[in-house]
Scaffold this motif. Structure first.
Motif, PDB file in Angstrom:
ATOM      1  N   THR A  47      -7.112   4.444  -0.418  1.00 56.23           N
ATOM      2  CA  THR A  47      -8.430   4.004   0.049  1.00 56.23           C
ATOM      3  C   THR A  47      -9.503   4.181  -1.018  1.00 56.23           C
ATOM      4  O   THR A  47     -10.544   3.526  -0.969  1.00 56.23           O
ATOM      5  CB  THR A  47      -8.838   4.784   1.309  1.00 56.23           C
ATOM      6  OG1 THR A  47      -8.689   6.194   1.067  1.00 56.23           O
ATOM      7  CG2 THR A  47      -7.970   4.381   2.496  1.00 56.23           C
ATOM      8  N   THR A  63     -11.243  -3.377   1.773  1.00 55.42           N
ATOM      9  CA  THR A  63     -10.204  -3.230   2.783  1.00 55.42           C
ATOM     10  C   THR A  63      -9.180  -4.356   2.631  1.00 55.42           C
ATOM     11  O   THR A  63      -9.555  -5.513   2.417  1.00 55.42           O
ATOM     12  CB  THR A  63     -10.816  -3.277   4.196  1.00 55.42           C
ATOM     13  OG1 THR A  63     -11.820  -2.272   4.301  1.00 55.42           O
ATOM     14  CG2 THR A  63      -9.757  -3.044   5.254  1.00 55.42           C
ATOM     15  N   LYS A 105       0.832  -1.212   0.000  1.00 56.24           N
ATOM     16  CA  LYS A 105       0.000   0.000   0.000  1.00 56.24           C
ATOM     17  C   LYS A 105       0.865   1.261   0.000  1.00 56.24           C
ATOM     18  O   LYS A 105       0.550   2.237  -0.686  1.00 56.24           O
ATOM     19  CB  LYS A 105      -0.945  -0.006   1.213  1.00 56.24           C
ATOM     20  CG  LYS A 105      -2.117  -0.955   1.050  1.00 56.24           C
ATOM     21  CD  LYS A 105      -3.210  -0.704   2.079  1.00 56.24           C
ATOM     22  CE  LYS A 105      -2.765  -1.082   3.467  1.00 56.24           C
ATOM     23  NZ  LYS A 105      -3.877  -0.915   4.450  1.00 56.24           N
TER      24      LYS A 105
END
Length: 204
Positions: free
Chosen positions: A22, A28, A9
């Motif tokens: 996001t 998630t 990420k």
């Protein structure tokens, strides 16, 4: 799994800025541990001759990155491959599979097996070198398909009928076509907004 998820990420954030991670990822990122009974099913009931099932099964720990469009997968792959200190092998590559059998419509995603080159400390836990973690990179459409089929027709307890397999193939063909239309709409929206963004920039 948590270490790999966080590192990918971070690497992805730099590649897609100013779009936030996001927003780019559609679910998630939560690593998961394969349940004991599923590990046993895979080891003994899938007609695979493992010499050492516990060592040979490489998805005991896994994490997944879900994106909107098929072309978005490339950004996550590039982020994963940019992180040092890991060995990476493609366990599954949908583009390669499609080029080998272009008339087949099956589950499509990119799977990597990632292993640390040396022992690493994650929190207060020592993770030995060569410990595998499966990383799945897929679109939200591919994710929906796998959620439907993974625990049903692709399980050893179920003998998939020809009808089940055919319907699953038709569903995947439809998902591929839908992704193509999604990408065309995305291109059209980007083109339509281009002039507006240019004017806004000049006015600013």
């Amino acid at each position: 799994g948590e270490h790999i998820s966080a590192a990918v990420k971070d690497a992805l954030a730099a590649r897609i800025a100013p779009v936030p991670v996001t927003h780019f990822l559609k679910t998630t990122v939560e690593p998961r541990l394969k349940a004991d009974h599923k590990l046993l099913e895979k080891a003994f009931y899938r007609n695979k001759c493992y010499n050492d099932p516990y060592e040979d099964i490489t998805d005991k720990v896994g994490t997944r990155f879900v994106v909107l469009l098929g072309r978005d997968i490339e950004a996550v792959v590039a982020a994963l491959e940019s992180v040092p200190g890991w060995t990476r092998s493609k366990d599954r590559d949908y583009e390669e599979e499609q080029s080998k059998n272009p008339v087949a419509f099956e589950y499509a995603a990119v799977h990597f097996i990632v292993r640390p080159e040396a022992d690493i400390e994650v929190g207060n836990i020592r993770v030995p070198a060569n410990t595998p973690c499966e990383v799945q990179i897929k679109t939200i459409l591919q994710h929906a398909y796998s959620e439907l089929t993974h625990d049903t027709i692709y399980k050893p307890q179920i003998q998939a009928t020809a009808t089940m397999q055919r319907d699953a193939a038709k569903a995947m063909a439809l998902l591929e076509a839908t992704n193509d239309y999604f990408e065309k709409v995305s291109d059209q929206v980007t083109a339509a907004l281009g002039s507006v963004r240019e004017i806004t920039t000049k006015l600013s």
